[in-house]
Write a protein that holds these residues in place. Structure first.
Motif, PDB file in Angstrom:
ATOM      1  N   ASP A  25       0.803  -1.223   0.000  1.00  0.00           N
ATOM      2  CA  ASP A  25       0.000   0.000   0.000  1.00  0.00           C
ATOM      3  C   ASP A  25       0.835   1.272   0.000  1.00  0.00           C
ATOM      4  O   ASP A  25       0.306   2.366  -0.193  1.00  0.00           O
ATOM      5  CB  ASP A  25      -0.943   0.000   1.210  1.00  0.00           C
ATOM      6  CG  ASP A  25      -1.979  -1.114   1.131  1.00  0.00           C
ATOM      7  OD1 ASP A  25      -2.287  -1.569   0.012  1.00  0.00           O
ATOM      8  OD2 ASP A  25      -2.467  -1.540   2.202  1.00  0.00           O
ATOM      9  N   GLN A 123      -3.378 -13.178  -1.127  1.00  0.00           N
ATOM     10  CA  GLN A 123      -3.394 -11.827  -0.567  1.00  0.00           C
ATOM     11  C   GLN A 123      -4.143 -11.820   0.751  1.00  0.00           C
ATOM     12  O   GLN A 123      -5.150 -12.503   0.909  1.00  0.00           O
ATOM     13  CB  GLN A 123      -4.081 -10.853  -1.532  1.00  0.00           C
ATOM     14  CG  GLN A 123      -3.274 -10.548  -2.748  1.00  0.00           C
ATOM     15  CD  GLN A 123      -3.963  -9.553  -3.664  1.00  0.00           C
ATOM     16  OE1 GLN A 123      -4.256  -9.874  -4.781  1.00  0.00           O
ATOM     17  NE2 GLN A 123      -4.216  -8.357  -3.170  1.00  0.00           N
ATOM     18  N   GLU A 124      -3.602 -11.049   1.688  1.00  0.00           N
ATOM     19  CA  GLU A 124      -4.284 -10.768   2.938  1.00  0.00           C
ATOM     20  C   GLU A 124      -4.360  -9.261   3.066  1.00  0.00           C
ATOM     21  O   GLU A 124      -3.856  -8.529   2.205  1.00  0.00           O
ATOM     22  CB  GLU A 124      -3.519 -11.393   4.116  1.00  0.00           C
ATOM     23  CG  GLU A 124      -3.534 -12.902   4.107  1.00  0.00           C
ATOM     24  CD  GLU A 124      -2.775 -13.518   5.263  1.00  0.00           C
ATOM     25  OE1 GLU A 124      -2.208 -12.760   6.091  1.00  0.00           O
ATOM     26  OE2 GLU A 124      -2.718 -14.752   5.334  1.00  0.00           O
ATOM     27  N   GLU A 125      -4.970  -8.777   4.120  1.00  0.00           N
ATOM     28  CA  GLU A 125      -5.160  -7.338   4.275  1.00  0.00           C
ATOM     29  C   GLU A 125      -3.844  -6.561   4.233  1.00  0.00           C
ATOM     30  O   GLU A 125      -3.746  -5.533   3.578  1.00  0.00           O
ATOM     31  CB  GLU A 125      -5.890  -7.039   5.584  1.00  0.00           C
ATOM     32  CG  GLU A 125      -6.233  -5.569   5.746  1.00  0.00           C
ATOM     33  CD  GLU A 125      -7.019  -5.298   7.005  1.00  0.00           C
ATOM     34  OE1 GLU A 125      -7.012  -4.136   7.442  1.00  0.00           O
ATOM     35  OE2 GLU A 125      -7.631  -6.238   7.547  1.00  0.00           O
ATOM     36  N   ASN A 126      -2.815  -7.040   4.908  1.00  0.00           N
ATOM     37  CA  ASN A 126      -1.551  -6.316   4.985  1.00  0.00           C
ATOM     38  C   ASN A 126      -0.356  -7.097   4.452  1.00  0.00           C
ATOM     39  O   ASN A 126       0.787  -6.744   4.744  1.00  0.00           O
ATOM     40  CB  ASN A 126      -1.272  -5.895   6.440  1.00  0.00           C
ATOM     41  CG  ASN A 126      -2.270  -4.860   6.900  1.00  0.00           C
ATOM     42  OD1 ASN A 126      -2.480  -3.847   6.249  1.00  0.00           O
ATOM     43  ND2 ASN A 126      -2.908  -5.126   8.030  1.00  0.00           N
ATOM     44  N   ASP A 156       5.062  -7.267   2.950  1.00  0.00           N
ATOM     45  CA  ASP A 156       4.072  -6.581   3.770  1.00  0.00           C
ATOM     46  C   ASP A 156       4.164  -5.063   3.641  1.00  0.00           C
ATOM     47  O   ASP A 156       4.997  -4.529   2.901  1.00  0.00           O
ATOM     48  CB  ASP A 156       4.165  -7.029   5.235  1.00  0.00           C
ATOM     49  CG  ASP A 156       5.459  -6.620   5.930  1.00  0.00           C
ATOM     50  OD1 ASP A 156       6.128  -5.669   5.482  1.00  0.00           O
ATOM     51  OD2 ASP A 156       5.784  -7.262   6.937  1.00  0.00           O
ATOM     52  N   ASN A 157       3.307  -4.377   4.370  1.00  0.00           N
ATOM     53  CA  ASN A 157       3.238  -2.909   4.312  1.00  0.00           C
ATOM     54  C   ASN A 157       4.370  -2.211   5.067  1.00  0.00           C
ATOM     55  O   ASN A 157       4.480  -0.992   5.021  1.00  0.00           O
ATOM     56  CB  ASN A 157       1.886  -2.416   4.827  1.00  0.00           C
ATOM     57  CG  ASN A 157       0.829  -2.460   3.751  1.00  0.00           C
ATOM     58  OD1 ASN A 157       1.113  -2.210   2.578  1.00  0.00           O
ATOM     59  ND2 ASN A 157      -0.393  -2.787   4.127  1.00  0.00           N
TER      60      ASN A 157
END
Length: 170
Positions: A25, A123-126, A156-157
């Protein structure tokens, strides 16, 4: 978080090489090939917040095909050299290809770095994941036994790349 794919080339046996891009993100990303699990890019911010690639590698497949330095690649079945390209298990001798003078280096002439791995994504949220799998068959490059290897790349983010390896016989 996003995962995309792009064409990167073809092997000599006409297998397609796919480049997977795991984007977080923050706009930072990792690029990995299904050929040898090669990490071609890790794009993260520098001290001035400019996102740039921190991986030393090549721009095209032709250079990776002759990648004598194994840049960014998975290697195996063995990491390192097997002297004289030979070893014994329970009094049975196994002859391996000699690709480093008289030694077998990093799995032989066509080690894991030169294989097309099957790929799945998640894919996961983060987090995003690229899961590569390869079954090295009995006597491939002279090594006995079936060897099933899974390598999971997790991005990851926080711009953290984690690599998880699992392997088992069969």
């Amino acid at each position: 978080m996003n995962i995309s794919t792009s064409h990167f080339g073809y092997t000599d046996s006409n297998e397609e090489i796919i480049q997977y891009t795991l984007l977080n993100d923050k706009g930072c990303f990792v690029k990995i090939l299904n050929y040898g699990g090669i990490i071609t890019n890790i794009n993260v911010p520098d001290k001035n917040a400019c996102i740039s690639n921190v991986v030393f590698g090549y721009e095209n497949f032709e250079d990776y095909k002759t990648n004598r330095a194994y840049l960014g690649a998975l290697i195996g079945r063995v990491a390192g050299r097997i002297s004289d390209g030979e070893f014994k298990i329970n009094n049975a001798s196994y002859a391996l290809p000699q690709n480093n003078h008289t030694n077998c280096l990093h799995g032989g002439l066509k080690g894991f770095d030169k294989k097309i791995w099957s790929a799945t994504t998640k894919q996961e949220e983060n987090k995003t994941f690229l899961i590569l799998n390869y079954l090295s068959a009995d006597m491939e490059e002279g090594f006995p036994g079936n060897y099933n290897l899974t390598v999971t790349y997790e991005w990851d983010n926080q711009n953290q790349l984690s690599i998880h390896y699992t392997a088992h016989n069969g």
